[in-house]
Design an enzyme around this catalytic site. Structure first.
Site, PDB file in Angstrom:
ATOM      1  N   HIS A 169      -9.169   4.938  -6.473  1.00  0.00           N
ATOM      2  CA  HIS A 169      -8.442   4.268  -7.706  1.00  0.00           C
ATOM      3  C   HIS A 169     -10.269   3.294  -7.111  1.00  0.00           C
ATOM      4  CE1 HIS A 169      -4.632   2.682  -6.293  1.00  0.00           C
ATOM      5  NE2 HIS A 169      -4.800   3.964  -6.391  1.00  0.00           N
TER       6      HIS A 169
ATOM      7  N   THR B   9      -5.342  -1.771  -6.401  1.00  0.00           N
ATOM      8  CA  THR B   9      -4.065  -2.283  -7.698  1.00  0.00           C
ATOM      9  C   THR B   9      -3.572  -3.990  -7.386  1.00  0.00           C
ATOM     10  OG1 THR B   9      -2.552  -1.298  -6.925  1.00  0.00           O
ATOM     11  CG2 THR B   9      -3.717  -0.761  -8.039  1.00  0.00           C
TER      12      THR B   9
ATOM     13  N   GLY C 196       2.673   5.414  -6.184  1.00  0.00           N
ATOM     14  CA  GLY C 196       2.738   6.696  -6.827  1.00  0.00           C
ATOM     15  C   GLY C 196       2.538   7.051  -8.902  1.00  0.00           C
TER      16      GLY C 196
ATOM     17  N   ARG D  84      -5.126   3.307 -13.394  1.00  0.00           N
ATOM     18  CA  ARG D  84      -6.086   2.808 -12.342  1.00  0.00           C
ATOM     19  C   ARG D  84      -7.152   3.807 -12.320  1.00  0.00           C
ATOM     20  NH1 ARG D  84      -0.714   3.814 -10.719  1.00  0.00           N
ATOM     21  NH2 ARG D  84      -0.890   5.344  -8.692  1.00  0.00           N
TER      22      ARG D  84
ATOM     23  N   GLU E 110      -1.154  10.626  -9.434  1.00  0.00           N
ATOM     24  CA  GLU E 110      -0.430  10.353  -7.684  1.00  0.00           C
ATOM     25  C   GLU E 110       0.864  11.501  -7.359  1.00  0.00           C
ATOM     26  OE1 GLU E 110      -1.176  10.192  -4.657  1.00  0.00           O
ATOM     27  OE2 GLU E 110      -1.260   7.898  -4.483  1.00  0.00           O
TER      28      GLU E 110
ATOM     29  N   GLY F  32      -5.080   8.036  -3.345  1.00  0.00           N
ATOM     30  CA  GLY F  32      -4.202   8.668  -2.714  1.00  0.00           C
ATOM     31  C   GLY F  32      -3.906   9.973  -1.614  1.00  0.00           C
TER      32      GLY F  32
END
Length: 176
Positions: free
Chosen positions: A8, A11, A21, A57, A81, A143
């Site tokens: 994404h 943020t 998370g 996101r 996540e 990630g």
């Protein structure tokens, strides 16, 4: 058949180096611009299906790609996540977080382990191979999910795993 994993856009917690998370944080203005750039880049990829994490996101980033590709976004909980539990919102540079990431089979306090994340990501990849055979699939996620997905395709030590972090709005290509 190819599967792509895209992280994404930015943020505020990415900017602040805070562990995000499963905390549902929206894109910043920079993150929106990154998502638009990812969508432009995606025009050059033969994407047939888009699957996204339910977190805002990733959903918002995926929607920019979906708009230029004229495709729907399918939501899948397995792309959420890594749940970092009580460490969410804290500094990602902390020794506790860095050391904990190397312990793949140890759950974060009130969260999940990397092995648990790998399990759900692997199950998604296996399902994609069957359900979308012959099609190219883009997974817009996070990630930690990109890190887990990478282990499906590339052998990584615990150290390599904990150090791996794709850039916001980057796209990684794998052959299925």
């Amino acid at each position: 058949m190819k599967i792509y994993f895209a992280r994404h856009g930015q943020t505020q917690w990415n900017v602040d180096n805070r562990i995000t998370g499963i905390t549902d944080i929206p894109l910043t203005q920079v993150g929106i611009e990154q998502a638009k750039q990812l969508a432009e880049k995606a025009k050059n990829y033969p994407i047939d299906v888009i699957i996204a994490s339910p977190l805002i996101r990733a959903r918002d980033t995926a929607q920019y790609v979906a708009d230029v590709k004229n495709l729907p976004v399918h939501i899948d909980e397995r792309l959420k996540e890594h749940n970092f539990g009580t460490l969410e919102g804290t500094d990602r540079r902390s020794d506790v977080f860095i050391e904990h990431k190397k312990n793949l089979a140890v759950r974060f306090p009130k969260g999940e382990s990397s092995v648990q994340v790998m399990h759900r990501v692997y199950s998604l990849i296996e399902e994609v191979k069957e359900k979308y055979a012959g099609k190219n699939v883009l997974c817009v996620c996070h990630g930690g999910v990109c890190r887990a997905a990478r282990t499906y395709f590339v052998d990584m030590t615990g150290e390599e795993y904990s150090d791996y972090s794709p850039e916001n709005a980057s796209i990684i290509e794998y052959e299925l």
